[in-house]
Design a protein around this motif. Structure first.
Motif, PDB file in Angstrom:
ATOM      1  N   PRO A 128       0.826  -1.213   0.000  1.00 48.70           N
ATOM      2  CA  PRO A 128       0.000   0.000   0.000  1.00 48.70           C
ATOM      3  C   PRO A 128       0.856   1.256   0.000  1.00 48.70           C
ATOM      4  O   PRO A 128       1.776   1.400   0.806  1.00 48.70           O
ATOM      5  CB  PRO A 128      -0.808  -0.131   1.296  1.00 48.70           C
ATOM      6  CG  PRO A 128      -0.926  -1.606   1.496  1.00 48.70           C
ATOM      7  CD  PRO A 128       0.384  -2.174   1.018  1.00 48.70           C
ATOM      8  N   SER A 133      -2.163   6.066   1.991  1.00 52.32           N
ATOM      9  CA  SER A 133      -2.499   5.484   3.280  1.00 52.32           C
ATOM     10  C   SER A 133      -2.861   6.571   4.280  1.00 52.32           C
ATOM     11  O   SER A 133      -2.319   7.673   4.246  1.00 52.32           O
ATOM     12  CB  SER A 133      -1.313   4.667   3.826  1.00 52.32           C
ATOM     13  OG  SER A 133      -0.995   3.607   2.952  1.00 52.32           O
ATOM     14  N   THR A 156      -4.734   0.532   5.806  1.00 48.79           N
ATOM     15  CA  THR A 156      -4.493  -0.678   5.019  1.00 48.79           C
ATOM     16  C   THR A 156      -4.205  -1.886   5.892  1.00 48.79           C
ATOM     17  O   THR A 156      -3.964  -2.978   5.379  1.00 48.79           O
ATOM     18  CB  THR A 156      -3.302  -0.462   4.080  1.00 48.79           C
ATOM     19  OG1 THR A 156      -2.158  -0.060   4.857  1.00 48.79           O
ATOM     20  CG2 THR A 156      -3.614   0.592   3.038  1.00 48.79           C
ATOM     21  N   ALA A 307      -5.193   1.697  -2.662  1.00 49.31           N
ATOM     22  CA  ALA A 307      -3.952   1.458  -1.930  1.00 49.31           C
ATOM     23  C   ALA A 307      -2.737   1.232  -2.820  1.00 49.31           C
ATOM     24  O   ALA A 307      -1.641   1.688  -2.508  1.00 49.31           O
ATOM     25  CB  ALA A 307      -4.121   0.269  -0.986  1.00 49.31           C
ATOM     26  N   LEU A 338      -8.512  -5.176   3.211  1.00 47.72           N
ATOM     27  CA  LEU A 338      -7.805  -4.007   3.729  1.00 47.72           C
ATOM     28  C   LEU A 338      -8.760  -2.897   4.156  1.00 47.72           C
ATOM     29  O   LEU A 338      -8.427  -2.089   5.030  1.00 47.72           O
ATOM     30  CB  LEU A 338      -6.831  -3.472   2.663  1.00 47.72           C
ATOM     31  CG  LEU A 338      -5.701  -4.430   2.267  1.00 47.72           C
ATOM     32  CD1 LEU A 338      -4.766  -3.770   1.278  1.00 47.72           C
ATOM     33  CD2 LEU A 338      -4.928  -4.897   3.506  1.00 47.72           C
TER      34      LEU A 338
END
Length: 340
Positions: A128, A133, A156, A307, A338
């Motif tokens: 990710p 993020s 994530t 991601a 995720l």
């Protein structure tokens, strides 16, 4: 599209399918035996001649058989009416396998192994991306004396932990830890990771002077954790599959393997191909690849949520419909895990 164009597209599709399955050049006789084309041998030979003139198939040597060119594969992929979804059994197997993962590292490892197994190609997954993020939660846990565990949880699923020495006994200061936890989460939850350090610096100004050294230690630990996250990485699985397709790389397998070791190349490749919306899957075939050593390969990739990217790399003689379906299905499940 005219009747003759439509017929030639059927011939091209048959050549691609047979060549992918057998790895042998395909002749008109084999096409007539294996496919219900509904035309004469002379018509098939004529259609193959036209396809060759258009650069969609070529003769690898003096045999009567033909193989698809990069342009032929491209037309085949572009004319797929839809990517056929995987069967229910395959989808259930993917879900069971991925939902057994215990953390992000395990998700990535399982995903690449699974994709490689499903497609018999090299699977590639980008961790990710830092820029995509965000902070899900920050936890502060006193673990005895002056020590405090700082836990950063990212959206994530990645978790970073730091143990710090605050320089003072924390047991009598439970309210301080709770207050810092609340303050840190109030200014960081939902923020992209790169913007977190600046917000934490601003937070320190509102902390009582006698508690500022504890808050500063927490802020530094979180900044270190964010910096740790900034390293972009990719994970590969199934490079041995290329060796099993060695005949597809008569002179360049070693250069392909070297390119796959260059993670910067793969990161750029995943980044350029996996900025897609929804269920879109990108396919880059042969000479379309921007990196010279990968111009004997094809790349099938997509994004998982917001991601990062994942996909497969293999010879241009690839089962494109199956690879596209597998990449898309696995990406869906990874995004669900995720985001969950």
């Amino acid at each position: 599209m005219s009747v003759s164009d439509d017929r030639r597209l059927h011939v091209l599709r048959a050549i691609v399918q047979d060549y992918v399955r057998t790895s042998e050049p395909v002749g008109s006789k084999a096409l007539l035996e294996r496919h219900q084309l509904g035309v004469s041998a002379a018509t098939v030979r004529n259609d193959m001649a036209v396809l060759e003139e258009e650069g969609l198939i070529t003769a690898p040597h003096t045999s009567a058989g033909r193989v698809p060119t990069d342009a032929g594969y491209r037309l085949f992929v572009d004319r797929l009416s839809a990517v056929k979804p995987l069967g229910r059994g395959e989808r259930s197997a993917i879900e069971r396998f991925l939902h057994g993962a215990v953390d992000l590292d395990d998700v990535v490892a399982r995903t690449t192994r699974l994709l490689s197994s499903l497609t018999h190609q090299v699977a590639v997954m980008q961790y990710p991306s830092l820029s995509r993020s965000t902070v899900r939660h920050v936890e502060l846990v006193p673990i005895g004396g002056p020590r405090l565990m700082v836990v950063l949880i990212v959206n994530t699923g990645r978790v970073e932990q730091r143990v710090i020495d605050t320089g003072r006994e924390l047991a009598p200061d439970a309210d301080l830890v709770a207050d810092l936890r609340s303050r840190v989460n109030s200014v960081s939850v939902g923020l992209p990771l790169p913007s977190v350090p600046a917000r934490l610096d601003a937070l320190l100004e509102d902390v009582a002077p006698e508690d500022r050294h504890v808050a500063t230690a927490v802020a530094r630990a979180l900044a270190d954790a964010v910096a740790e996250q900034s390293e972009e990485r990719v994970v590969l699985s199934g490079t041995a599959n290329l060796a099993r397709s060695g005949n597809d790389f008569p002179t360049s397998l070693s250069s392909v393997l070297d390119a796959l070791e260059e993670h910067v190349v793969l990161l750029r490749l995943m980044g350029s191909m996996a900025t897609l919306d929804g269920d879109q899957v990108a396919v880059s075939i042969g000479m379309e690849n921007p990196y010279e050593p990968l111009r004997t390969t094809s790349v099938v990739a997509t994004s998982y949520g917001d991601a990062g990217g994942l996909g497969v790399v293999g010879p241009t003689r690839m089962d494109y419909p199956q690879a596209m379906a597998a990449v898309r299905a696995v990406a869906r499940y990874v995004a669900e895990i995720l985001d969950g």
